[in-house]
Design a protein around this motif. Structure first.
Motif, PDB file in Angstrom:
ATOM      1  N   LYS A  76       0.817  -1.223   0.000  1.00  0.00           N
ATOM      2  CA  LYS A  76       0.000   0.000   0.000  1.00  0.00           C
ATOM      3  C   LYS A  76       0.849   1.271   0.000  1.00  0.00           C
ATOM      4  CE  LYS A  76      -4.376  -1.535   1.838  1.00  0.00           C
ATOM      5  NZ  LYS A  76      -5.424  -1.256   2.829  1.00  0.00           N
ATOM      6  N   ASN A  77       2.137   1.170   0.374  1.00  0.00           N
ATOM      7  CA  ASN A  77       3.025   2.335   0.357  1.00  0.00           C
ATOM      8  C   ASN A  77       3.963   2.328  -0.836  1.00  0.00           C
ATOM      9  OD1 ASN A  77       1.906   3.188   2.759  1.00  0.00           O
ATOM     10  ND2 ASN A  77       3.498   2.298   4.030  1.00  0.00           N
ATOM     11  N   ASP A  78       3.687   1.508  -1.814  1.00  0.00           N
ATOM     12  CA  ASP A  78       4.533   1.395  -3.001  1.00  0.00           C
ATOM     13  C   ASP A  78       4.229   2.548  -3.951  1.00  0.00           C
ATOM     14  OD1 ASP A  78       5.956   0.629  -5.266  1.00  0.00           O
ATOM     15  OD2 ASP A  78       5.433  -1.491  -5.029  1.00  0.00           O
ATOM     16  N   GLU A 115      -3.569  -6.693  -0.613  1.00  0.00           N
ATOM     17  CA  GLU A 115      -2.922  -5.403  -0.380  1.00  0.00           C
ATOM     18  C   GLU A 115      -2.318  -5.435   1.017  1.00  0.00           C
ATOM     19  OE1 GLU A 115      -5.625  -2.184  -1.113  1.00  0.00           O
ATOM     20  OE2 GLU A 115      -5.953  -2.796  -3.198  1.00  0.00           O
ATOM     21  N   GLU A 173      -0.425  -3.660   4.197  1.00  0.00           N
ATOM     22  CA  GLU A 173      -0.172  -2.417   4.922  1.00  0.00           C
ATOM     23  C   GLU A 173       1.329  -2.236   5.134  1.00  0.00           C
ATOM     24  OE1 GLU A 173      -2.390  -0.156   5.875  1.00  0.00           O
ATOM     25  OE2 GLU A 173      -4.173  -1.298   5.340  1.00  0.00           O
ATOM     26  N   ASN A 174       1.789  -0.999   5.116  1.00  0.00           N
ATOM     27  CA  ASN A 174       3.170  -0.635   5.453  1.00  0.00           C
ATOM     28  C   ASN A 174       4.223  -1.307   4.589  1.00  0.00           C
ATOM     29  OD1 ASN A 174       2.220   1.008   7.645  1.00  0.00           O
ATOM     30  ND2 ASN A 174       1.977  -0.853   8.835  1.00  0.00           N
ATOM     31  N   SER A 199       6.318  -1.254   0.913  1.00  0.00           N
ATOM     32  CA  SER A 199       6.652  -0.498  -0.289  1.00  0.00           C
ATOM     33  C   SER A 199       7.320  -1.451  -1.276  1.00  0.00           C
ATOM     34  CB  SER A 199       7.566   0.684   0.059  1.00  0.00           C
ATOM     35  OG  SER A 199       8.795   0.203   0.551  1.00  0.00           O
ATOM     36  N   THR A 205       1.840   1.196  -7.880  1.00  0.00           N
ATOM     37  CA  THR A 205       0.822   1.667  -6.949  1.00  0.00           C
ATOM     38  C   THR A 205      -0.370   0.713  -6.863  1.00  0.00           C
ATOM     39  OG1 THR A 205      -0.367   2.918  -8.634  1.00  0.00           O
ATOM     40  CG2 THR A 205       1.432   4.064  -7.476  1.00  0.00           C
ATOM     41  N   VAL A 206      -1.166   0.889  -5.826  1.00  0.00           N
ATOM     42  CA  VAL A 206      -2.397   0.107  -5.678  1.00  0.00           C
ATOM     43  C   VAL A 206      -3.298   0.330  -6.892  1.00  0.00           C
ATOM     44  CG1 VAL A 206      -4.500  -0.150  -4.299  1.00  0.00           C
ATOM     45  CG2 VAL A 206      -2.287   0.073  -3.152  1.00  0.00           C
ATOM     46  N   ARG A 207      -3.351   1.544  -7.365  1.00  0.00           N
ATOM     47  CA  ARG A 207      -4.162   1.849  -8.557  1.00  0.00           C
ATOM     48  C   ARG A 207      -3.686   1.031  -9.757  1.00  0.00           C
ATOM     49  NH1 ARG A 207      -4.749   7.761 -11.480  1.00  0.00           N
ATOM     50  NH2 ARG A 207      -6.129   7.062 -13.112  1.00  0.00           N
ATOM     51  N   THR A 256      -4.590  -2.756  -9.121  1.00  0.00           N
ATOM     52  CA  THR A 256      -6.001  -3.084  -9.301  1.00  0.00           C
ATOM     53  C   THR A 256      -6.369  -3.055 -10.785  1.00  0.00           C
ATOM     54  OG1 THR A 256      -6.673  -0.798  -8.829  1.00  0.00           O
ATOM     55  CG2 THR A 256      -6.763  -2.371  -7.011  1.00  0.00           C
TER      56      THR A 256
END
Length: 76
Positions: free
Chosen positions: A35-37, A62, A64-65, A67, A41-43, A46
């Motif tokens: 989620k911090n990548d 996904e 958390e924390n 990258s 990115t998450v976008r 997905t």
């Protein structure tokens, strides 16, 4: 890569688009997304998950924390 190198390798100035539809359903894909990548990115993840579809992506998580580098050098 430079336009010159791309042309020498691919015969065009830019690399070709990879046809994701060519990935067969017999190849199960698991996606672990930080989620911090800021690089992947998450976008972006997905979008890829939706393009590949549920028959190919058997797991999407996904994290958390996390990258980008955590997947290479993470302790956990």
């Amino acid at each position: 890569m430079s336009n010159h190198k791309n042309f020498a390798i691919y015969g065009q100035k830019t690399p070709p688009i990879i046809d994701l539809a060519g990935i067969g359903e017999s190849v199960p894909i698991s996606m672990y997304v930080g989620k911090n990548d800021t690089l992947a990115t998450v976008r972006d993840a997905t979008w890829l998950r939706d393009i590949l579809g549920p028959k190919k992506v058997v797991r999407y998580t996904e994290m958390e924390n996390f990258s980008h580098s955590n997947f290479n050098w993470g302790i956990d």
